[in-house]
Scaffold this active site. Structure first.
Site, PDB file in Angstrom:
ATOM      1  CB  THR A 148      -4.822   4.647   0.576  1.00 14.35           C
ATOM      2  OG1 THR A 148      -4.718   3.249   0.869  1.00 14.35           O
ATOM      3  CG2 THR A 148      -5.970   5.240   1.366  1.00 14.35           C
TER       4      THR A 148
ATOM      5  CD  GLN B 293      -1.745   1.905   2.702  1.00 24.99           C
ATOM      6  OE1 GLN B 293      -0.860   1.630   3.498  1.00 24.99           O
ATOM      7  NE2 GLN B 293      -2.704   2.774   2.964  1.00 24.99           N
TER       8      GLN B 293
ATOM      9  NE  ARG C 295      -8.525   8.544  11.346  1.00 23.22           N
ATOM     10  CZ  ARG C 295      -7.649   7.831  10.646  1.00 23.22           C
ATOM     11  NH1 ARG C 295      -6.716   7.125  11.262  1.00 23.22           N
ATOM     12  NH2 ARG C 295      -7.700   7.845   9.320  1.00 23.22           N
TER      13      ARG C 295
ATOM     14  CB  ILE D 136     -15.960  -7.325   5.965  1.00 22.47           C
ATOM     15  CG1 ILE D 136     -16.261  -6.661   4.621  1.00 22.47           C
ATOM     16  CG2 ILE D 136     -16.068  -8.850   5.865  1.00 22.47           C
ATOM     17  CD1 ILE D 136     -17.640  -6.934   4.074  1.00 22.47           C
TER      18      ILE D 136
ATOM     19  CG  ASP E  13     -12.106  -1.350   3.050  1.00 23.26           C
ATOM     20  OD1 ASP E  13     -12.870  -0.397   2.820  1.00 23.26           O
ATOM     21  OD2 ASP E  13     -10.931  -1.187   3.427  1.00 23.26           O
TER      22      ASP E  13
ATOM     23  CG  HIS F 184      -9.460   5.149   5.565  1.00 20.72           C
ATOM     24  ND1 HIS F 184      -8.572   5.072   4.519  1.00 20.72           N
ATOM     25  CD2 HIS F 184      -8.703   5.076   6.689  1.00 20.72           C
ATOM     26  CE1 HIS F 184      -7.338   4.973   4.982  1.00 20.72           C
ATOM     27  NE2 HIS F 184      -7.400   4.949   6.294  1.00 20.72           N
TER      28      HIS F 184
END
Length: 377
Positions: A162, A134, A171, A296, A293, A262
């Site tokens: 990404t 990545q 956050r 999951i 994604d 994300h």
């Protein structure tokens, strides 16, 4: 039965059990770093709610199903699952990404090495796992190109860029905790020495400060074309939620796109990934693979993704739960539970093999109304 007999400690039978047990294995601020989303965590919660809203219609008298081998982005896979790129596995276990990679090899699923991994990509490749690498957009394109060459030399089978992190989302758990990396945990592929990510400041996330200094928020489609020209490895573009963006990524040479918000860690208020999956699948057609994604948590979720047009899924946080719980063995347990649930789900849906899941009817189908007049190339 004797009153003094020790109670039977049951092993985890689902990922909820793994999550609950893993929460006791790491410091609270690390758990918040793993579990948290951005803002009020609306999108984080929406991912789970949207997946739960997808009902699949079983067919009967079709025999038993089997989890057959497949391929994701030209990489062999024992099931339509790959491990998502995640930073700093050593936060939850001292063996970090090398333990995760060993589990991926044992389960025969691809492992995406995060650019911010706490073990070098060469160490991880030595485990024998099938690896993808990545990338984030760095202001230093020379450093990006060096990482591409290292990935090629180490035998990585694909590059995954990404594209949904021009800056790191706010956050709030990390801000409240003044989260910073422990001194022994470092992004060794980029910065082997301590960085801003280790400097704790009240009301700030040291990890966010580190990425803000290194990441390039001005990256454009021309940069994607540049990256495509740098390597012959398959190119995966991760972080797409709009069909037009997915189509343009393919036009720029992407071999696959990942429909992803994300994990609810970027724009809080973005749609759940599964909600826009059918739109992206239609926009891309058969020109590229489409992976999903963000949220999951079961074999049923994998089947939901396949029924709505995904080629496979990436699994993120549950892998870190397993790693925190029991290292490589814990990750293997997570992947084994997903495989068992996937096999049971195939049989109960009337699918003899994984490919048949694409023909399962999904109700009500979380499909948004496309914007009027929009056409995809």
């Amino acid at each position: 039965m004797s009153d003094t007999m020790a109670p039977v400690i049951a092993p985890p039978v689902g990922l909820d059990d793994v999550e609950r047990l893993a929460a006791t294995c790491v410091p609270p601020d690390v758990w918040d770093f793993v579990q948290g989303g951005s803002g009020s965590e609306l999108t984080l919660r929406a991912n789970r709610a949207a997946l739960d809203d997808v009902a699949l219609v079983p067919r009967v008298l079709r025999g038993s199903g089997a989890v057959t081998a497949t391929s994701l982005v030209s990489t062999p896979a024992g099931m339509p699952v790959a491990i998502a790129p995640m930073a700093y596995h050593e936060l939850v276990h001292p063996e970090g990404e090398t333990a995760t990679a060993r589990a991926a090899r044992a389960a025969d699923v691809p492992f995406t090495v995060g650019m911010l991994s706490s073990r070098t990509l060469e160490e991880i490749a030595e485990t024998g796992a099938n690896t993808w690498f990545q990338l984030y957009w760095l202001t230093d394109r020379g450093r990006m190109l060096d990482l591409v060459r290292r990935a090629e030399t180490a035998g990585c089978r694909a590059l995954m860029v990404t594209v949904d992190v021009p800056i790191m989302g706010r956050r709030l758990r990390d801000l409240r905790n003044a989260f910073a990396l422990p001194s022994q945990v470092r992004a060794v592929n980029m910065d082997p020495a301590p960085t801003r990510a280790h400097a704790r400041t009240a009301g700030a996330s040291a990890v966010a400060e580190h990425t803000r200094a290194a990441f390039d928020p001005s990256a454009s489609w021309q940069d994607l074309e540049w990256l495509r020209a740098q390597s012959r490895l398959p190119l995966v573009v991760k972080g797409v939620l709009d069909g037009a963006d997915a189509a343009r990524a393919v036009s720029c040479g992407a071999d696959a796109v990942v429909v992803s918000n994300h994990g609810g860690r970027q724009f809080d208020g973005a749609p759940a990934s599964v909600t826009v999956l059918p739109d992206v699948r239609d926009a891309v057609g058969d020109r590229a693979e489409v992976l999903l994604d963000s949220g999951i948590r079961s074999g049923t979720d994998i089947l939901r993704a396949l029924a709505l047009g995904a080629s496979g899924v990436l699994v993120g946080r549950p892998v870190l739960w397993g790693l925190a719980l029991d290292g490589a063995a814990g990750v293997e347990q997570v992947l084994s539970l997903l495989r068992t649930e996937l096999a049971d789900g195939l049989t109960l849906l009337g699918c003899r093999e994984v490919g048949a899941a694409a023909q399962v009817r999904a109700l009500p189908g979380p499909r948004p109304v496309p914007p009027s007049g929009v056409r995809y190339p």
